[in-house]
Design a protein around this motif. Sequence first.
Motif, PDB file in Angstrom:
ATOM      1  N   GLN A 240      -4.307  -7.207  -4.577  1.00 58.06           N
ATOM      2  CA  GLN A 240      -3.766  -5.914  -4.162  1.00 58.06           C
ATOM      3  C   GLN A 240      -3.456  -5.877  -2.658  1.00 58.06           C
ATOM      4  O   GLN A 240      -2.419  -5.362  -2.248  1.00 58.06           O
ATOM      5  CB  GLN A 240      -4.750  -4.794  -4.513  1.00 58.06           C
ATOM      6  CG  GLN A 240      -4.586  -4.280  -5.932  1.00 58.06           C
ATOM      7  CD  GLN A 240      -3.208  -3.652  -6.162  1.00 58.06           C
ATOM      8  OE1 GLN A 240      -2.800  -2.749  -5.452  1.00 58.06           O
ATOM      9  NE2 GLN A 240      -2.483  -4.154  -7.158  1.00 58.06           N
ATOM     10  N   ARG A 244       0.273  -5.266  -1.505  1.00 56.52           N
ATOM     11  CA  ARG A 244       0.614  -4.079  -0.728  1.00 56.52           C
ATOM     12  C   ARG A 244       1.206  -4.455   0.624  1.00 56.52           C
ATOM     13  O   ARG A 244       2.172  -3.842   1.084  1.00 56.52           O
ATOM     14  CB  ARG A 244      -0.610  -3.183  -0.537  1.00 56.52           C
ATOM     15  CG  ARG A 244      -1.004  -2.512  -1.837  1.00 56.52           C
ATOM     16  CD  ARG A 244      -2.298  -1.753  -1.714  1.00 56.52           C
ATOM     17  NE  ARG A 244      -2.693  -1.237  -3.011  1.00 56.52           N
ATOM     18  CZ  ARG A 244      -3.310  -0.079  -3.174  1.00 56.52           C
ATOM     19  NH1 ARG A 244      -3.613   0.658  -2.147  1.00 56.52           N
ATOM     20  NH2 ARG A 244      -3.634   0.329  -4.382  1.00 56.52           N
ATOM     21  N   ARG A 248       4.935  -3.462   1.813  1.00 57.30           N
ATOM     22  CA  ARG A 248       5.186  -2.794   3.085  1.00 57.30           C
ATOM     23  C   ARG A 248       6.244  -3.574   3.866  1.00 57.30           C
ATOM     24  O   ARG A 248       7.154  -3.002   4.444  1.00 57.30           O
ATOM     25  CB  ARG A 248       3.887  -2.715   3.892  1.00 57.30           C
ATOM     26  CG  ARG A 248       3.642  -1.358   4.458  1.00 57.30           C
ATOM     27  CD  ARG A 248       2.352  -1.196   5.240  1.00 57.30           C
ATOM     28  NE  ARG A 248       1.618  -2.357   5.608  1.00 57.30           N
ATOM     29  CZ  ARG A 248       0.437  -2.686   5.094  1.00 57.30           C
ATOM     30  NH1 ARG A 248      -0.116  -1.933   4.175  1.00 57.30           N
ATOM     31  NH2 ARG A 248      -0.198  -3.771   5.497  1.00 57.30           N
ATOM     32  N   LYS A 254       5.077   3.766   0.316  1.00 56.73           N
ATOM     33  CA  LYS A 254       3.665   3.685  -0.021  1.00 56.73           C
ATOM     34  C   LYS A 254       3.370   4.355  -1.373  1.00 56.73           C
ATOM     35  O   LYS A 254       2.640   3.808  -2.207  1.00 56.73           O
ATOM     36  CB  LYS A 254       2.873   4.374   1.090  1.00 56.73           C
ATOM     37  CG  LYS A 254       1.397   4.080   1.101  1.00 56.73           C
ATOM     38  CD  LYS A 254       0.793   4.518   2.448  1.00 56.73           C
ATOM     39  CE  LYS A 254      -0.675   4.201   2.518  1.00 56.73           C
ATOM     40  NZ  LYS A 254      -1.573   5.324   2.473  1.00 56.73           N
ATOM     41  N   GLU A 255       3.949   5.551  -1.581  1.00 57.28           N
ATOM     42  CA  GLU A 255       3.693   6.278  -2.837  1.00 57.28           C
ATOM     43  C   GLU A 255       4.124   5.423  -4.024  1.00 57.28           C
ATOM     44  O   GLU A 255       3.553   5.487  -5.103  1.00 57.28           O
ATOM     45  CB  GLU A 255       4.486   7.593  -2.928  1.00 57.28           C
ATOM     46  CG  GLU A 255       4.418   8.488  -1.719  1.00 57.28           C
ATOM     47  CD  GLU A 255       5.389   8.028  -0.628  1.00 57.28           C
ATOM     48  OE1 GLU A 255       4.886   7.410   0.336  1.00 57.28           O
ATOM     49  OE2 GLU A 255       6.610   8.240  -0.735  1.00 57.28           O
ATOM     50  N   TYR A 257       4.424   1.833  -4.150  1.00 52.83           N
ATOM     51  CA  TYR A 257       3.625   0.627  -4.453  1.00 52.83           C
ATOM     52  C   TYR A 257       2.182   0.955  -4.790  1.00 52.83           C
ATOM     53  O   TYR A 257       1.549   0.231  -5.552  1.00 52.83           O
ATOM     54  CB  TYR A 257       3.758  -0.459  -3.371  1.00 52.83           C
ATOM     55  CG  TYR A 257       3.230  -0.173  -1.982  1.00 52.83           C
ATOM     56  CD1 TYR A 257       1.867  -0.086  -1.713  1.00 52.83           C
ATOM     57  CD2 TYR A 257       4.112  -0.063  -0.905  1.00 52.83           C
ATOM     58  CE1 TYR A 257       1.398   0.131  -0.439  1.00 52.83           C
ATOM     59  CE2 TYR A 257       3.642   0.166   0.393  1.00 52.83           C
ATOM     60  CZ  TYR A 257       2.286   0.266   0.620  1.00 52.83           C
ATOM     61  OH  TYR A 257       1.809   0.476   1.883  1.00 52.83           O
ATOM     62  N   GLU A 258       1.664   2.046  -4.257  1.00 49.59           N
ATOM     63  CA  GLU A 258       0.284   2.379  -4.612  1.00 49.59           C
ATOM     64  C   GLU A 258       0.149   2.844  -6.059  1.00 49.59           C
ATOM     65  O   GLU A 258      -0.920   2.776  -6.644  1.00 49.59           O
ATOM     66  CB  GLU A 258      -0.261   3.463  -3.670  1.00 49.59           C
ATOM     67  CG  GLU A 258      -0.635   2.877  -2.326  1.00 49.59           C
ATOM     68  CD  GLU A 258      -1.381   3.860  -1.413  1.00 49.59           C
ATOM     69  OE1 GLU A 258      -1.885   3.392  -0.390  1.00 49.59           O
ATOM     70  OE2 GLU A 258      -1.434   5.072  -1.744  1.00 49.59           O
TER      71      GLU A 258
END
Length: 475
Positions: A240, A244, A248, A254-255, A257-258
């Motif tokens: 992870q 991540r 980036r 962010k919303e 890939y998270e």
Amino acid sequence: MLTRILTLVALTAASSAAAEADRILKLPPLPVSATPEKDEAMVELGRLLFFDPRLSGDSSTSCASCHAPEYGYGDGAELSRGYPGTKHWRNAQTLVNSAYLTNGLHWDGSVGSLLHQVPGAMGTAFAANIDVTMAEERMKQIPEYRNRFLEIWGEDPTIDQITQAIAAYEHSLVSADSPFDRFAAGDVFGFSPEAARGQVIFAGKGNCVSCHNGALATDEDFHNTSVPRNPEFLEDPLVQVTFRSAMRGFGVAKEVYEGLDRDPGLYAVTQNDEDMGKFRTPPLRYLTFTAPYMHNGIFYTLDEVVNFYDAGGTEDVFGTKSAMIEPLGLTDQEKSDLVAFLESLSGTEIVETYPDLPDYETVEVAVKTSAGAGDFAANASTATPAAVAETPAESSFSSTSAGLVIGMSSGTAPTAEPSSGRREVIVQVGDNLGIIAQREYGDVLRYQDIYEANKDLISDPSNLAVGTVLVIPEL
Ligand code: HEC
Ligand code: HEC
């Protein structure tokens, strides 16, 4: 009688398959450059560099660590290992025949060509994690390499030449001697009846050829085939972290890939919703040696792959699943024939021996023994080798003879929790001092490892604080 029927079936299947043969063409020879004598020298140099872990930040990871000949130039794991302390979120691809790929390398096509890929792989924090200066510097300190670069290019090693040499070696990794190639060249008897029947399914009922066509059995295009997710993707924190940080780097929100429980593939590159879950169709020419399969290594056998396609894939999580992936209704016989055909696309294994790597130059060096070396943290972010060289010149040194001297130019004891910023790893040869690596403070444990492994060689372990120098004869 049975034998005769089988032979007849084989010949019938073979002749209709021959009509399809032009859709999977014979691979042409790959030229490296216009000067064959230099090519040979370059390929040999590239071969050494490919296996040389000194082209990674902590000298632990060569290209071959993740692209190992004994694993079909992949690494045999579902998800590739990463640079120490990291783990990749994708399966390591084979490099065999990759020199033929023209529509982007990597599962998401994000890398232009082998010449772009080499420095990329070297620089990426979760691959070889080495900076250019350090790579060039290390090459210069290995006399045999230096000579080889001089002979080929007439100058000291540069990153461009390191790249060219490794790419030249990759160009030499060609597999084009499969039973299917012999069949396409007219040798119908070298092709098993099962493979011949499988070829018919591949081109017909199985509809594989819609995406797996051309000399490499790939359209080099991107499709979502709905490969099942690999649980490791979410469960392994290291995966992870790497995923991540890579997302980036691509500029993915962010919303987005998270919230993902699997690799978005091409989306990372285009950030177009229609590209979610699409991956480049992989070549099928070296399959026998490259398990596990798919971008996340979720299938270990070709039987599993064929069962997956026969079932029409899995659920369409992203709403981008290819309309070409549909239940096939293959019989058990058809499935095993299809597997036999896939196997017939692999030629003999490329057997490579791990080369003996040339040694660093042995030099007389000064070893810094006191803790008065100064803290370089203040100027670390802007430090040039010259700037760093000034400070230790003021420190106390004592003379000894050893191989390389690696110094931690700043920071507290390696076990202490780092504050922030970067530290340099410096190498001193004679009077010359240069930065050979820059490390984030988070890498602190690596130095502890180096220390543990080299304790006996350290002149005074109690000095392993600010400005400690570790004498490491061999990296
Ligand atoms: C830590 C593991 C690791 C190291 C070290 C590494 N690679 Fe890779 N390599 C991978 C993974 C994983 C992929 C797939 C990446 C992706 O799709 O995003 C890959 C992809 C590639 C590809 C693309 C192949 C294709 O079919 O598109 C090439 C070429 C390649 N690597 C060459 C190299 C070279 C040359 C080196 C050494 C300079 C190297 N790699 C070092 C793991 C590694
Ligand atoms: C819609 C295009 C498409 C069709 C049709 C298709 N494939 Fe694929 N194939 C792909 C893509 C894309 C991947 C990679 C998917 C991934 O990793 O998520 C793949 C992966 C594979 C792999 C794994 C290769 C590797 O190195 O990991 C094999 C084997 C394979 N396909 C065989 C077949 C067979 C056999 C058929 C027919 C039954 C078929 N494919 C039909 C696009 C297709």
